[in-house]
Design an enzyme around this catalytic site. Structure first.
Site, PDB file in Angstrom:
ATOM      1  N   ASP A 191       2.400  -8.366  -5.955  1.00  0.00           N
ATOM      2  CA  ASP A 191       1.324  -9.234  -5.469  1.00  0.00           C
ATOM      3  C   ASP A 191       0.986  -9.042  -3.995  1.00  0.00           C
ATOM      4  O   ASP A 191      -0.017  -9.590  -3.514  1.00  0.00           O
ATOM      5  CB  ASP A 191       1.661 -10.706  -5.743  1.00  0.00           C
ATOM      6  CG  ASP A 191       3.005 -11.136  -5.175  1.00  0.00           C
ATOM      7  OD1 ASP A 191       3.398 -10.651  -4.098  1.00  0.00           O
ATOM      8  OD2 ASP A 191       3.672 -11.979  -5.814  1.00  0.00           O
ATOM      9  N   HIS A 238       7.825  -1.679  -7.547  1.00  0.00           N
ATOM     10  CA  HIS A 238       6.902  -1.561  -8.679  1.00  0.00           C
ATOM     11  C   HIS A 238       5.453  -1.357  -8.243  1.00  0.00           C
ATOM     12  O   HIS A 238       4.536  -1.570  -9.026  1.00  0.00           O
ATOM     13  CB  HIS A 238       7.031  -2.793  -9.584  1.00  0.00           C
ATOM     14  CG  HIS A 238       8.402  -2.921 -10.202  1.00  0.00           C
ATOM     15  ND1 HIS A 238       8.906  -4.092 -10.713  1.00  0.00           N
ATOM     16  CD2 HIS A 238       9.382  -2.005 -10.379  1.00  0.00           C
ATOM     17  CE1 HIS A 238      10.133  -3.889 -11.176  1.00  0.00           C
ATOM     18  NE2 HIS A 238      10.444  -2.632 -10.978  1.00  0.00           N
ATOM     19  N   CYS A 290     -13.226  17.787 -10.315  1.00  0.00           N
ATOM     20  CA  CYS A 290     -14.362  16.886 -10.558  1.00  0.00           C
ATOM     21  C   CYS A 290     -14.010  15.433 -10.210  1.00  0.00           C
ATOM     22  O   CYS A 290     -14.868  14.674  -9.743  1.00  0.00           O
ATOM     23  CB  CYS A 290     -14.842  16.992 -12.008  1.00  0.00           C
ATOM     24  SG  CYS A 290     -13.553  16.748 -13.250  1.00  0.00           S
ATOM     25  N   CYS A 330     -15.177  14.443 -16.443  1.00  0.00           N
ATOM     26  CA  CYS A 330     -14.122  14.728 -17.429  1.00  0.00           C
ATOM     27  C   CYS A 330     -13.635  13.482 -18.163  1.00  0.00           C
ATOM     28  O   CYS A 330     -12.848  13.588 -19.108  1.00  0.00           O
ATOM     29  CB  CYS A 330     -12.944  15.446 -16.761  1.00  0.00           C
ATOM     30  SG  CYS A 330     -11.965  14.372 -15.687  1.00  0.00           S
ATOM     31  N   SER A 361      15.103 -12.685 -12.495  1.00  0.00           N
ATOM     32  CA  SER A 361      15.985 -12.950 -13.637  1.00  0.00           C
ATOM     33  C   SER A 361      17.075 -11.886 -13.746  1.00  0.00           C
ATOM     34  O   SER A 361      18.059 -12.080 -14.446  1.00  0.00           O
ATOM     35  CB  SER A 361      15.154 -12.988 -14.916  1.00  0.00           C
ATOM     36  OG  SER A 361      14.405 -11.786 -15.036  1.00  0.00           O
ATOM     37  N   ASN A 381      18.215 -19.101  -7.019  1.00  0.00           N
ATOM     38  CA  ASN A 381      17.385 -19.242  -8.227  1.00  0.00           C
ATOM     39  C   ASN A 381      17.614 -20.633  -8.806  1.00  0.00           C
ATOM     40  O   ASN A 381      18.748 -21.105  -8.826  1.00  0.00           O
ATOM     41  CB  ASN A 381      17.783 -18.161  -9.252  1.00  0.00           C
ATOM     42  CG  ASN A 381      16.714 -17.902 -10.288  1.00  0.00           C
ATOM     43  OD1 ASN A 381      16.277 -18.799 -10.986  1.00  0.00           O
ATOM     44  ND2 ASN A 381      16.268 -16.648 -10.381  1.00  0.00           N
ATOM     45  N   ALA A 389      12.868 -20.685  -4.007  1.00  0.00           N
ATOM     46  CA  ALA A 389      12.811 -19.739  -2.888  1.00  0.00           C
ATOM     47  C   ALA A 389      12.133 -20.367  -1.667  1.00  0.00           C
ATOM     48  O   ALA A 389      12.571 -20.140  -0.534  1.00  0.00           O
ATOM     49  CB  ALA A 389      12.060 -18.488  -3.326  1.00  0.00           C
TER      50      ALA A 389
HETATM   51  P1  NAD Z   1      10.996 -12.755 -14.233  1.00  0.00           P
HETATM   52  O1  NAD Z   1       9.717 -13.398 -14.673  1.00  0.00           O
HETATM   53  O2  NAD Z   1      11.821 -12.032 -15.217  1.00  0.00           O
HETATM   54  O3  NAD Z   1      11.960 -13.877 -13.607  1.00  0.00           O
HETATM   55  C1  NAD Z   1      11.517 -14.812 -12.679  1.00  0.00           C
HETATM   56  C2  NAD Z   1      12.729 -15.520 -12.103  1.00  0.00           C
HETATM   57  O4  NAD Z   1      12.280 -16.409 -11.088  1.00  0.00           O
HETATM   58  C3  NAD Z   1      13.511 -16.390 -13.109  1.00  0.00           C
HETATM   59  O5  NAD Z   1      14.903 -16.112 -12.960  1.00  0.00           O
HETATM   60  C4  NAD Z   1      13.190 -17.809 -12.673  1.00  0.00           C
HETATM   61  O6  NAD Z   1      14.266 -18.709 -12.911  1.00  0.00           O
HETATM   62  C5  NAD Z   1      12.964 -17.629 -11.198  1.00  0.00           C
HETATM   63  N1  NAD Z   1      12.153 -18.631 -10.547  1.00  0.00           N
HETATM   64  C6  NAD Z   1      11.123 -19.354 -11.065  1.00  0.00           C
HETATM   65  N2  NAD Z   1      10.601 -20.137 -10.115  1.00  0.00           N
HETATM   66  C7  NAD Z   1      11.294 -19.899  -8.971  1.00  0.00           C
HETATM   67  C8  NAD Z   1      11.217 -20.397  -7.641  1.00  0.00           C
HETATM   68  N3  NAD Z   1      10.299 -21.305  -7.296  1.00  0.00           N
HETATM   69  N4  NAD Z   1      12.089 -19.925  -6.721  1.00  0.00           N
HETATM   70  C9  NAD Z   1      13.021 -19.006  -7.062  1.00  0.00           C
HETATM   71  N5  NAD Z   1      13.148 -18.507  -8.306  1.00  0.00           N
HETATM   72  C10 NAD Z   1      12.288 -18.950  -9.246  1.00  0.00           C
HETATM   73  O7  NAD Z   1      10.608 -11.859 -12.983  1.00  0.00           O
HETATM   74  P2  NAD Z   1      11.358 -10.631 -12.282  1.00  0.00           P
HETATM   75  O8  NAD Z   1      12.828 -10.855 -12.318  1.00  0.00           O
HETATM   76  O9  NAD Z   1      10.660 -10.400 -11.010  1.00  0.00           O
HETATM   77  O10 NAD Z   1      11.118  -9.360 -13.221  1.00  0.00           O
HETATM   78  C11 NAD Z   1      10.079  -9.144 -14.121  1.00  0.00           C
HETATM   79  C12 NAD Z   1       8.975  -8.182 -13.687  1.00  0.00           C
HETATM   80  O11 NAD Z   1       7.850  -9.000 -13.464  1.00  0.00           O
HETATM   81  C13 NAD Z   1       9.097  -7.385 -12.448  1.00  0.00           C
HETATM   82  O12 NAD Z   1       9.013  -6.052 -12.803  1.00  0.00           O
HETATM   83  C14 NAD Z   1       7.858  -7.733 -11.576  1.00  0.00           C
HETATM   84  O13 NAD Z   1       7.257  -6.553 -11.106  1.00  0.00           O
HETATM   85  C15 NAD Z   1       6.953  -8.419 -12.525  1.00  0.00           C
HETATM   86  N6  NAD Z   1       6.113  -9.537 -12.053  1.00  0.00           N
HETATM   87  C16 NAD Z   1       5.662  -9.610 -10.760  1.00  0.00           C
HETATM   88  C17 NAD Z   1       4.902 -10.709 -10.375  1.00  0.00           C
HETATM   89  C18 NAD Z   1       4.416 -10.787  -8.943  1.00  0.00           C
HETATM   90  O14 NAD Z   1       4.134  -9.754  -8.344  1.00  0.00           O
HETATM   91  N7  NAD Z   1       4.315 -11.996  -8.368  1.00  0.00           N
HETATM   92  C19 NAD Z   1       4.600 -11.725 -11.260  1.00  0.00           C
HETATM   93  C20 NAD Z   1       5.055 -11.608 -12.581  1.00  0.00           C
HETATM   94  C21 NAD Z   1       5.819 -10.507 -12.949  1.00  0.00           C
END
Ligand code: NAD
Length: 247
Positions: free
Chosen positions: A106, A121, A136, A153, A192, A215, A233
């Site tokens: 993001d 990522h 091209c 293409c 996660s 978390n 967070a």
């Molecule tokens: P995930 O969705 O698997 O896990 C999210 C984690 O965040 C969970 O463990 C949850 O308990 C925790 N969480 C929820 N609210 C929170 C808060 N307020 N403070 C702290 N923790 C909180 O996401 P992931 O582990 O990042 O992995 C999944 C994939 O999702 C990654 O590859 C990522 O690139 C992608 N992703 C990115 C975004 C983004 O860029 N914001 C959004 C969605 C998914």
């Protein structure tokens, strides 16, 4: 909890090399849904693993393009939160001590002012060609459409993010891996811990240094952590990194 916070603050003060690994949860309080929450409305029937893959894009380019367009539009409307800001401010007060590694696409860490973010990522704001570009493709701007394409293409533009099953950018992963192996302390916030190889960085850090998980829910990485702080967070990162507690 206060005692645990104070203990981790002491570890941060003592750390010459700090790594912070972040995931989608760090952006949740900015209003960006995590993948587990993101499947609402139009997209409720599809799992991210079925959208964020090259196979899905090749099978239905407009559908996957539109999903990313929705995510880009969503991210453009939100702001970095207190967690992103605390990390950026700490890095600016302590040049060279913090390596920030994120799975997020993001761009909110970058917008908060964090320097040198290792975006494992990629980021949502960039595209690239699906197939290796020919002359091209370079010769003219892509033809508008969903997705845009080369008028000659037919090569398609695709989001320049790492999809499931794709390799991470090798330079970025190598830098993150080295930082993880050498660090004194890694904070793992808002992930996660199920997506590899990102989760492997916490295992690498634990072999030499301490790992702390931030978390609100249990994670796959709690088992390798010396401390687990249950909270969000945007609350915990400022509580740990606020000015006044600095070494
Ligand atoms: P995930 O969705 O698997 O896990 C999210 C984690 O965040 C969970 O463990 C949850 O308990 C925790 N969480 C929820 N609210 C929170 C808060 N307020 N403070 C702290 N923790 C909180 O996401 P992931 O582990 O990042 O992995 C999944 C994939 O999702 C990654 O590859 C990522 O690139 C992608 N992703 C990115 C975004 C983004 O860029 N914001 C959004 C969605 C998914």
């Amino acid at each position: 909890m206060d005692q645990a916070l104070a203990r981790v603050r002491g570890w941060i003060r003592a750390a010459d090399r700090l790594v912070v690994l972040t995931g989608a949860g760090v952006s949740a309080e900015s209003g960006v849904p995590t993948f587990r929450d993101a499947q609402t409305g139009l997209w409720a029937r599809l799992r991210p693993e079925e959208l964020a893959t090259e196979e899905a894009f090749r099978a239905d380019p407009p559908m996957v393009w539109d999903w990313y367009a929705m995510r880009r539009a969503m991210v453009a409307q939100v702001q970095p939160n207190a967690g992103h800001q605390a990390l950026a401010a700490w890095a600016q007060r302590h040049p060279g001590r913090l390596t920030l590694v994120t799975q997020n696409v993001d761009g909110l860490h970058q917008r908060a002012g964090s320097p040198g973010v290792l975006a494992l990522h990629g980021t949502l704001d960039q595209d690239r060609w699906l197939e290796p570009p020919r002359a091209c493709c370079h010769a003219q701007p892509p033809q508008a459409g969903r997705p845009p394409r080369c008028a000659t293409c037919g090569n398609l533009r695709r989001p320049a993010v790492v999809w499931f099953g794709e390799a991470l950018p090798p330079g970025v992963l190598a830098a993150a891996d080295e930082a993880a192996r050498r660090c004194d302390l890694m904070l793992v916030a808002g992930t996660s811990g199920v997506v590899w190889p990102a989760a492997g960085l916490a295992h690498a850090a634990a072999a030499r240094g301490r790992v702390v998980v931030l978390n609100p829910e249990p994670t796959e990485l709690d088992a390798v952590a010396q401390a687990v702080l249950r909270g969000t967070a945007a609350h915990l990162l400022p509580a740990l990194l606020a000015e006044g507690d600095d070494a």
